[in-house]
Design an enzyme around this catalytic site. Structure first.
Site, PDB file in Angstrom:
ATOM      1  N   CYS A 226      42.074  -6.661  -2.521  1.00  0.00           N
ATOM      2  CA  CYS A 226      41.785  -5.731  -3.593  1.00  0.00           C
ATOM      3  C   CYS A 226      41.527  -4.352  -2.986  1.00  0.00           C
ATOM      4  O   CYS A 226      41.766  -4.140  -1.800  1.00  0.00           O
ATOM      5  CB  CYS A 226      40.613  -6.222  -4.434  1.00  0.00           C
ATOM      6  SG  CYS A 226      39.041  -6.321  -3.598  1.00  0.00           S
TER       7      CYS A 226
ATOM      8  N   ASN B 207      37.139  -4.439  -1.746  1.00  0.00           N
ATOM      9  CA  ASN B 207      36.693  -5.668  -1.100  1.00  0.00           C
ATOM     10  C   ASN B 207      35.251  -6.035  -1.471  1.00  0.00           C
ATOM     11  O   ASN B 207      34.485  -6.521  -0.647  1.00  0.00           O
ATOM     12  CB  ASN B 207      36.862  -5.558   0.422  1.00  0.00           C
ATOM     13  CG  ASN B 207      36.678  -6.870   1.169  1.00  0.00           C
ATOM     14  OD1 ASN B 207      36.188  -6.887   2.276  1.00  0.00           O
ATOM     15  ND2 ASN B 207      37.082  -7.973   0.582  1.00  0.00           N
TER      16      ASN B 207
ATOM     17  N   CYS C 288      34.718  -7.258  -5.062  1.00  0.00           N
ATOM     18  CA  CYS C 288      34.790  -8.087  -6.281  1.00  0.00           C
ATOM     19  C   CYS C 288      35.826  -9.196  -6.130  1.00  0.00           C
ATOM     20  O   CYS C 288      35.501 -10.329  -5.805  1.00  0.00           O
ATOM     21  CB  CYS C 288      35.096  -7.224  -7.509  1.00  0.00           C
ATOM     22  SG  CYS C 288      33.800  -6.062  -7.959  1.00  0.00           S
ATOM     23  N   ARG C 289      37.088  -8.863  -6.376  1.00  0.00           N
ATOM     24  CA  ARG C 289      38.133  -9.885  -6.434  1.00  0.00           C
ATOM     25  C   ARG C 289      38.371 -10.585  -5.100  1.00  0.00           C
ATOM     26  O   ARG C 289      38.412 -11.818  -5.045  1.00  0.00           O
ATOM     27  CB  ARG C 289      39.448  -9.268  -6.927  1.00  0.00           C
ATOM     28  CG  ARG C 289      39.362  -8.720  -8.323  1.00  0.00           C
ATOM     29  CD  ARG C 289      40.615  -7.974  -8.723  1.00  0.00           C
ATOM     30  NE  ARG C 289      40.676  -6.681  -8.036  1.00  0.00           N
ATOM     31  CZ  ARG C 289      41.656  -5.805  -8.171  1.00  0.00           C
ATOM     32  NH1 ARG C 289      42.690  -6.095  -8.949  1.00  0.00           N
ATOM     33  NH2 ARG C 289      41.630  -4.653  -7.540  1.00  0.00           N
ATOM     34  N   SER C 290      38.576  -9.819  -4.044  1.00  0.00           N
ATOM     35  CA  SER C 290      38.956 -10.460  -2.779  1.00  0.00           C
ATOM     36  C   SER C 290      37.845 -11.295  -2.149  1.00  0.00           C
ATOM     37  O   SER C 290      38.136 -12.374  -1.626  1.00  0.00           O
ATOM     38  CB  SER C 290      39.541  -9.447  -1.792  1.00  0.00           C
ATOM     39  OG  SER C 290      38.682  -8.363  -1.575  1.00  0.00           O
TER      40      SER C 290
ATOM     41  N   ASP D  85      40.829  -5.968 -12.165  1.00  0.00           N
ATOM     42  CA  ASP D  85      39.601  -5.596 -11.477  1.00  0.00           C
ATOM     43  C   ASP D  85      38.445  -5.665 -12.475  1.00  0.00           C
ATOM     44  O   ASP D  85      38.427  -4.927 -13.458  1.00  0.00           O
ATOM     45  CB  ASP D  85      39.732  -4.181 -10.924  1.00  0.00           C
ATOM     46  CG  ASP D  85      38.573  -3.793 -10.032  1.00  0.00           C
ATOM     47  OD1 ASP D  85      37.552  -4.521  -9.997  1.00  0.00           O
ATOM     48  OD2 ASP D  85      38.685  -2.755  -9.355  1.00  0.00           O
TER      49      ASP D  85
END
Length: 155
Positions: free
Chosen positions: A1, A4, A6-8, A118
């Site tokens: 993402c 680095n 939230c998503r990843s 996101d």
């Protein structure tokens, strides 16, 4: 993402957990990174930690970092959450290595080729929705990891 936080890191946590449950014998190096260094050294967003923790996915020990050129040498796959981050990876990739960068949802049965949104500017439901997408994608990613690590001795 991108950052680095939230998503990843949630994806890293989900993949680590799935590997420990379904393929503990596989030696797989898993790490998350962002295409931008906005939050380097920071822990995951507290909302990401809470949502992941509710599913038994520990991510609080992770720290944000930026993707480096060496990542293309170290890793067989660099999985992006969306097209913008995929484009950044392709721009960064050394010659002959861009094929390693793919969208994570290429491995999703339901959302093949889609993007993981996101959740940073949204509420708690956004983090839960992202985790649903990540868990689904990991089910499709595990066979690819098995293929890539078959006969491999190193992580």
């Amino acid at each position: 993402c991108m950052g680095n936080i939230c998503r990843s890191p949630m994806a890293e946590g989900v993949l680590r957990l799935r590997l420990s449950e379904r393929a503990p014998e596989r030696k797989v190096l898993v790490d998350s990174a962002g295409t931008h260094g906005y939050h380097a050294g920071s822990p995951p967003d507290p909302r990401a930690q809470t949502a992941a923790g509710r599913r038994g996915v520990p991510i609080e020990q992770l720290r944000a970092r930026r993707v480096e050129l060496e990542d293309f040498e170290i890793f067989d796959l660099l999985l992006a959450m969306d097209l913008e981050n995929l484009a950044h990876l392709h721009e960064l990739a050394p010659q002959g290595q861009a094929h390693k960068a793919r969208l994570l949802l290429e491995y999703s049965v339901e959302r093949r080729g889609g993007e993981v949104p996101d959740p940073y500017y949204g509420g708690e439901t956004g983090f839960e929705r992202v985790l649903d997408m990540l868990e689904e994608a990991m089910d499709g990613l595990l066979p690819e990891i098995e293929r890539l690590t078959r006969g491999s001795r190193s992580p």
